[in-house]
Design a protein around this motif. Structure first.
Motif, short mmCIF file in Angstrom:
data_model
loop_
_atom_site.label_atom_id
_atom_site.label_comp_id
_atom_site.label_asym_id
_atom_site.label_seq_id
_atom_site.Cartn_x
_atom_site.Cartn_y
_atom_site.Cartn_z
N SER A 1 24.94 5.46 52.31
CA SER A 1 24.27 5.20 51.03
C SER A 1 24.40 3.74 50.63
O SER A 1 25.30 3.04 51.08
CB SER A 1 24.90 6.08 49.95
N ALA B 1 41.44 2.00 39.57
CA ALA B 1 40.27 2.82 39.26
C ALA B 1 39.83 2.69 37.81
O ALA B 1 38.66 2.93 37.48
CB ALA B 1 40.56 4.29 39.58
N GLY C 1 42.94 7.09 41.17
CA GLY C 1 41.90 7.34 40.16
C GLY C 1 40.71 8.07 40.75
O GLY C 1 40.09 8.92 40.09
N ARG C 2 40.36 7.75 42.00
CA ARG C 2 39.24 8.43 42.65
C ARG C 2 39.50 9.93 42.71
O ARG C 2 38.58 10.73 42.66
CB ARG C 2 39.03 7.90 44.08
N VAL D 1 26.84 6.53 41.26
CA VAL D 1 26.80 5.48 42.29
C VAL D 1 26.42 6.15 43.61
O VAL D 1 26.51 7.37 43.72
CB VAL D 1 28.16 4.77 42.47
N HIS D 2 25.98 5.39 44.57
CA HIS D 2 25.60 5.93 45.89
C HIS D 2 24.45 6.93 45.78
O HIS D 2 24.41 7.92 46.52
CB HIS D 2 26.79 6.57 46.60
N ARG E 1 27.07 11.11 55.36
CA ARG E 1 26.04 10.57 54.46
C ARG E 1 26.31 9.07 54.26
O ARG E 1 27.43 8.68 53.97
CB ARG E 1 26.04 11.30 53.12
N ARG F 1 26.84 16.85 38.03
CA ARG F 1 25.73 16.61 38.96
C ARG F 1 25.21 17.90 39.57
O ARG F 1 24.00 18.09 39.73
CB ARG F 1 26.22 15.67 40.08
N ARG G 1 23.39 10.75 41.73
CA ARG G 1 24.77 10.26 41.74
C ARG G 1 24.86 8.99 40.91
O ARG G 1 23.98 8.13 41.01
CB ARG G 1 25.22 9.97 43.18
N ILE H 1 39.27 2.37 53.95
CA ILE H 1 39.75 1.37 52.98
C ILE H 1 41.21 1.57 52.58
O ILE H 1 42.07 0.77 52.93
CB ILE H 1 38.85 1.28 51.75
N ASN I 1 33.49 3.20 53.07
CA ASN I 1 32.37 2.26 52.98
C ASN I 1 32.22 1.52 54.30
O ASN I 1 33.06 1.67 55.19
CB ASN I 1 32.62 1.23 51.87
N SER J 1 37.92 11.49 39.86
CA SER J 1 36.50 11.29 39.56
C SER J 1 35.54 12.21 40.31
O SER J 1 34.52 12.62 39.77
CB SER J 1 36.16 9.83 39.88
N TYR J 2 35.85 12.52 41.55
CA TYR J 2 34.81 13.14 42.39
C TYR J 2 34.49 14.58 42.00
O TYR J 2 33.32 14.94 41.89
CB TYR J 2 35.19 13.02 43.88
N THR K 1 32.62 14.51 38.65
CA THR K 1 31.19 14.14 38.68
C THR K 1 30.33 15.27 39.24
O THR K 1 29.21 15.49 38.80
CB THR K 1 30.99 12.83 39.48
N GLN K 2 30.88 16.04 40.21
CA GLN K 2 30.06 17.13 40.78
C GLN K 2 29.77 18.19 39.73
O GLN K 2 28.73 18.86 39.78
CB GLN K 2 30.74 17.80 41.98
FE1 HDD Z 1 33.26 6.34 45.01
C1 HDD Z 1 30.59 8.39 45.32
C2 HDD Z 1 33.01 5.51 48.34
C3 HDD Z 1 35.75 3.98 44.62
C4 HDD Z 1 33.75 7.39 41.88
N1 HDD Z 1 32.03 6.84 46.53
C5 HDD Z 1 30.97 7.70 46.45
C6 HDD Z 1 30.34 7.79 47.73
C7 HDD Z 1 31.02 6.98 48.58
C8 HDD Z 1 32.09 6.39 47.82
C9 HDD Z 1 30.71 6.73 50.04
C10 HDD Z 1 29.11 8.61 48.04
C11 HDD Z 1 29.49 9.95 48.61
C12 HDD Z 1 28.24 10.71 48.96
O1 HDD Z 1 27.57 10.30 49.92
O2 HDD Z 1 27.94 11.68 48.26
N2 HDD Z 1 34.14 4.97 46.21
C13 HDD Z 1 33.96 4.86 47.56
C14 HDD Z 1 34.95 3.95 48.11
C15 HDD Z 1 35.72 3.52 47.07
C16 HDD Z 1 35.21 4.16 45.87
C17 HDD Z 1 35.07 3.61 49.57
C18 HDD Z 1 36.88 2.58 47.08
C19 HDD Z 1 37.63 2.35 48.10
N3 HDD Z 1 34.49 5.77 43.51
C20 HDD Z 1 35.46 4.81 43.56
C21 HDD Z 1 36.20 4.79 42.32
C22 HDD Z 1 35.64 5.77 41.53
C23 HDD Z 1 34.57 6.36 42.31
C24 HDD Z 1 37.36 3.89 42.00
C25 HDD Z 1 35.99 6.23 40.16
C26 HDD Z 1 37.09 6.00 39.52
N4 HDD Z 1 32.28 7.62 43.79
C27 HDD Z 1 32.70 7.93 42.55
C28 HDD Z 1 31.90 9.06 41.93
C29 HDD Z 1 30.86 9.37 43.04
C30 HDD Z 1 31.24 8.39 44.13
C31 HDD Z 1 31.35 8.79 40.56
C32 HDD Z 1 29.40 9.37 42.67
C33 HDD Z 1 28.80 10.58 43.30
C34 HDD Z 1 29.91 11.32 43.82
O3 HDD Z 1 31.07 10.66 43.55
O4 HDD Z 1 29.87 12.38 44.38
O5 HDD Z 1 32.72 10.14 41.68
#
Ligand code: HDD
Length: 709
Positions: free
Chosen positions: A119, A163, A362-363, A79-80, A117, A374, A77, A226, A153, A366-367, A370-371
């Motif tokens: 992280s 985002a 924005g989120r 992040v996380h 999960r 990934r 990943r 959040i 979180n 993204s998710y 990314t999958q």
């Molecule tokens: Fe995110 C993973 C939580 C903002 C893009 N995020 C990820 C995970 C958590 C969070 C817990 C791990 C999930 C897992 O265990 O697989 N992220 C947050 C929180 C945010 C946040 C609480 C703000 C309130 N994230 C955020 C933004 C973006 C992302 C603004 C992109 C614009 N986050 C991602 C991602 C990830 C991710 C790149 C990496 C792996 C995944 O998604 O599956 O899409």
């Protein structure tokens, strides 16, 4: 399972476990086979031209095994990456129909299966568990209406308001791109460079500089959704909602020095703790709480509900507890489950919807995106851990690694050749409809002025801390900025602290040899056409409260000693009675006792019994324990001569942990500590004294007179 069949969720049934069971294999009693199911006769020798000859290309068994191995890694990943997961169930305490029509939040007889999960954010997959960092807290609810993901979180606010800044934030915190260090650490120039130019990040930074960023255990942290979301009820009415997870194990942090040492002694500290608790039947539990704000109260607060850098203090809107999650089963396979699980804040069920929070919006892109890289393509929802309980019936076909075999010639909608199937579901049939929000606006790349109070909430947070929590924040800022090599970056952060709390700015500045200066704070985003930057500056607004006890961790300690790890230091001649009675009594309270001696194997007790040893001083360290106990006996004469035993006690004391002995064991405490007449050091050997101290977790006032260790 067809949608709306609710029976499988009732009477203790777990439809997700059953579904996963269809994909689980056990090699017990089976022959070794190739991936094609062919039984293998020799898996230890490759096919050669003679016993000393070259290996033949024909060897399909060798080729298959090595090819699979060569491709065993998937991208981690972004992040996380470092995380640990577990299965469990969510049970609702009371129906929430007034606010939401989500079925899993309405039927108290249902046990909804979940996978959670946890992280760290910044570190790679193999990095330490105990870095100073925000922790991810993601829960997938396998509901009868499809998967609902609450991807939060362990802190209730986020670094940025939009985002579009996320890639910059993450690039800044990750190892620097030319040198690829530091790993899993925010204490470096690029991170603080970004932060020093981003006043909106201050609130989250205060949380990450607090002990929330170094939890004692993943089981002992709060979780937060959040963003402000929406609950939608049967009538289509909307309420704003914020989600909270409250751990029943209490909330506790580590000492920073301790966390750094754990990273060396046991970098799997959190992962192991979660696994062992579940494995031993001590199932971690969190209650789910909601803060509800009526639609018409959207603008009632002195902050914007859409701003993810703000929280609603519980003192202003109470948290209503509505249910409980219990994690009760470790994964069967880390890769198949914890690594491949794919969360997404956009996985919704009817009754829950988004707000216009620009970070959330924005989120939502993204998710899934990314999958696809990934997990290798658009069919990641078919991986067993990601499969919903309701059967997936749509017109999506093909794509890499498709496993579902859809029959028939129709893969489009509308159709007559397939009898119009699959049908669209009306509202009454559980079809999802988005909340109908009236929007009348000009398209504009901008941020609302209501987002510009960047300093009142970090000030509230800092004001709400107890004295030791404040000290930890001061030290964390001083540590992190002390690792920053570029002095102007340090100075900018110290100047920003001045906007929040003058005394803090002076303490941190003092530790860094800097004087905080009142200078205009940086602005981000576009420059207005009239050149008037005034209104773009961050400011410190007024809040109706000056302190919020809910933000402090100090009064959130557990009221029991369950799963607390207690080190018993022993050697030959340990008093049999003092030792075994105390061990039994503590274990009866579900504490975990580990016996540590100069060497592995056994020690002979005063009664001549052989007591097995769990670890020696070579493999054990005080930092992975919650408390230390020294039973008396001749053993103490050995231990006072042992530098490792003395260090063990002194280090536990330095990290403010309870240290105890019976009257015959106190010689070791006296040798290790300059003063044994302080809180949290008991030499009575009485169970109630030791238990009372362990319940208090830490005696932070000791930090005011630190000892070397
Ligand atoms: Fe995110 C993973 C939580 C903002 C893009 N995020 C990820 C995970 C958590 C969070 C817990 C791990 C999930 C897992 O265990 O697989 N992220 C947050 C929180 C945010 C946040 C609480 C703000 C309130 N994230 C955020 C933004 C973006 C992302 C603004 C992109 C614009 N986050 C991602 C991602 C990830 C991710 C790149 C990496 C792996 C995944 O998604 O599956 O899409």
């Amino acid at each position: 399972m067809k949608i709306d069949e609710k029976e499988p969720f009732e009477n203790g049934a777990n439809p997700k476990k059953e579904q996963l069971g269809q994909f689980t294999t056990d090699n017990q009693g089976e022959f070794l086979t190739t991936d094609q199911g062919l039984k293998i006769n020799d898996d230890q020798n490759s096919l050669k031209s003679g016993p000393r000859g070259a290996t033949l290309l024909e060897d399909f068994i060798l080729r298959e095994k090595i090819t699979h191995f060569d491709h065993e890694r998937i991208p981690e990943r972004i992040v996380h990456a470092r995380g640990s997961g577990a299965h469990g169930v969510f049970e609702l305490y009371k129906p929430m129909g007034k606010y939401t029509k989500a079925k899993f939040l309405n039927e108290t007889t249902i046990k909804t299966p979940v996978f959670a999960r946890f992280s760290t954010v910044a570190g790679s997959k193999g990095s330490t568990d105990v870095a100073r960092d925000t922790r991810g807290f993601a829960v997938k609810f396998y509901t009868q209406e499809g998967n609902y993901d609450l991807v939060g979180n362990n802190m209730p606010v986020f670094f940025i308001q939009d985002a579009v800044k996320f890639p910059d934030l993450i690039h800044a915190v990750k190892p620097e791109p030319d040198r690829e260090f530091p790993q899993a650490a925010s204490a470096h120039d690029t991170f603080w460079d970004f932060i020093s130019l981003m006043p909106e990040s201050m609130h989250h930074i205060f949380w990450t500089m607090s002990d929330r960023a170094i939890p004692r255990s993943l089981r002992m942290m709060e979780g937060f959704g959040i963003h402000t979301f929406r609950f939608i009820n049967e009538e289509g009415a909307s309420h704003f909602v914020k989600f909270h997870w409250k751990p029943l194990q209490g909330v506790q942090g580590l000492a920073w020095d301790e966390a750094q040492r754990i990273s060396g002694k046991d970098s799997d500290f959190h992962r192991k703790d979660l696994w062992e608790a579940i494995d031993s039947g001590q199932f971690p539990e969190w209650e789910l709480g909601v803060q509800i704000v009526a639609q018409e109260d959207e603008h009632k607060h002195p902050f914007d509900l859409l701003d993810p850098t703000k929280l609603i203090p519980e003192e202003m809107v109470p948290v209503e507890i509505i249910g409980k999650m219990t994690l009760n089963r470790n994964p069967d396979n880390f890769f198949a489950e914890t690594e491949q699980v794919a969360f997404h804040p956009g996985h919704l069920v009817p009754g829950i919807d988004f707000s216009n929070d620009p970070l959330l919006q924005g989120r939502l892109f993204s998710y899934t995106d990314t999958q696809i890289s990934r997990l290798g393509g658009p069919n990641f929802h078919e991986i067993p851990i990601n499969k919903s309980i309701p059967e997936v019936t749509n017109n999506q076909r093909q794509g890499i690694h498709r496993t579902q075999i859809n029959t028939g010639r129709v893969s489009y909608h509308p159709n007559t050749l397939g009898g119009g199937c699959p049908f669209q579901a009306g509202k009454m049939e559980g079809g999802f409809t988005s909340f109908e929000e009236r929007i009348d606006a000009t398209k504009i790349r901008a941020r609302s002025e209501s987002f510009f109070d960047h300093f009142s909430q970090p000030a509230l947070f800092y004001n709400s801390m107890t004295s030791h929590e404040k000290r930890h924040i001061q030290n964390a800022f001083s540590f992190e900025l002390g690792k920053v090599k570029t002095v102007p970056i340090r100075q900018r952060v110290v100047n920003m602290l001045l906007e929040i709390d003058e005394s803090l700015a002076k303490i941190v500045g003092g530790n860094l040899g800097l004087i905080p200066a009142k200078l205009p704070q940086p602005i981000t985003g576009s420059i207005p056409a009239d050149g008037n930057l005034e209104e773009f500056h961050s400011f410190k607004g007024e809040l109706p409260i000056e302190e919020a006890a809910s933000l402090s961790m100090a009064d959130k300690l557990p009221n029991n000693i369950k799963t607390r790890k207690i080190a018993f230091l022993v050697a030959d001649g340990v008093e049999d009675d003092a030792f075994s009675k105390m061990k039994l009594e503590l274990e009866n309270l579900d504490a975990m006792v580990m016996i540590i001696a100069p060497k592995q194997g056994f020690v002979k007790t005063s009664d001549g019994n052989e007591q097995p040893i769990d670890e020696s001083f070579l493999t054990a360290a005080s930092v992975v324990f919650d408390a230390v106990y020294i039973p008396g006996g001749e053993s103490v004469e050995t231990l006072v001569q042992n530098a490792d035993a003395i260090h063990f006690v002194a280090e536990a004391f330095k990290h403010c942990k309870p240290v105890a002995s019976n009257s015959n064991g106190k010689k070791l405490l006296e040798k290790a500590l300059t003063n044994t007449k302080v809180d949290g050091v008991s030499t009575t050997g009485k169970l109630e004294d030791i238990v009372a101290d362990i319940k208090k977790c830490r005696f932070w006032e000791r930090e005011e007179n630190p000892i070397p260790a």
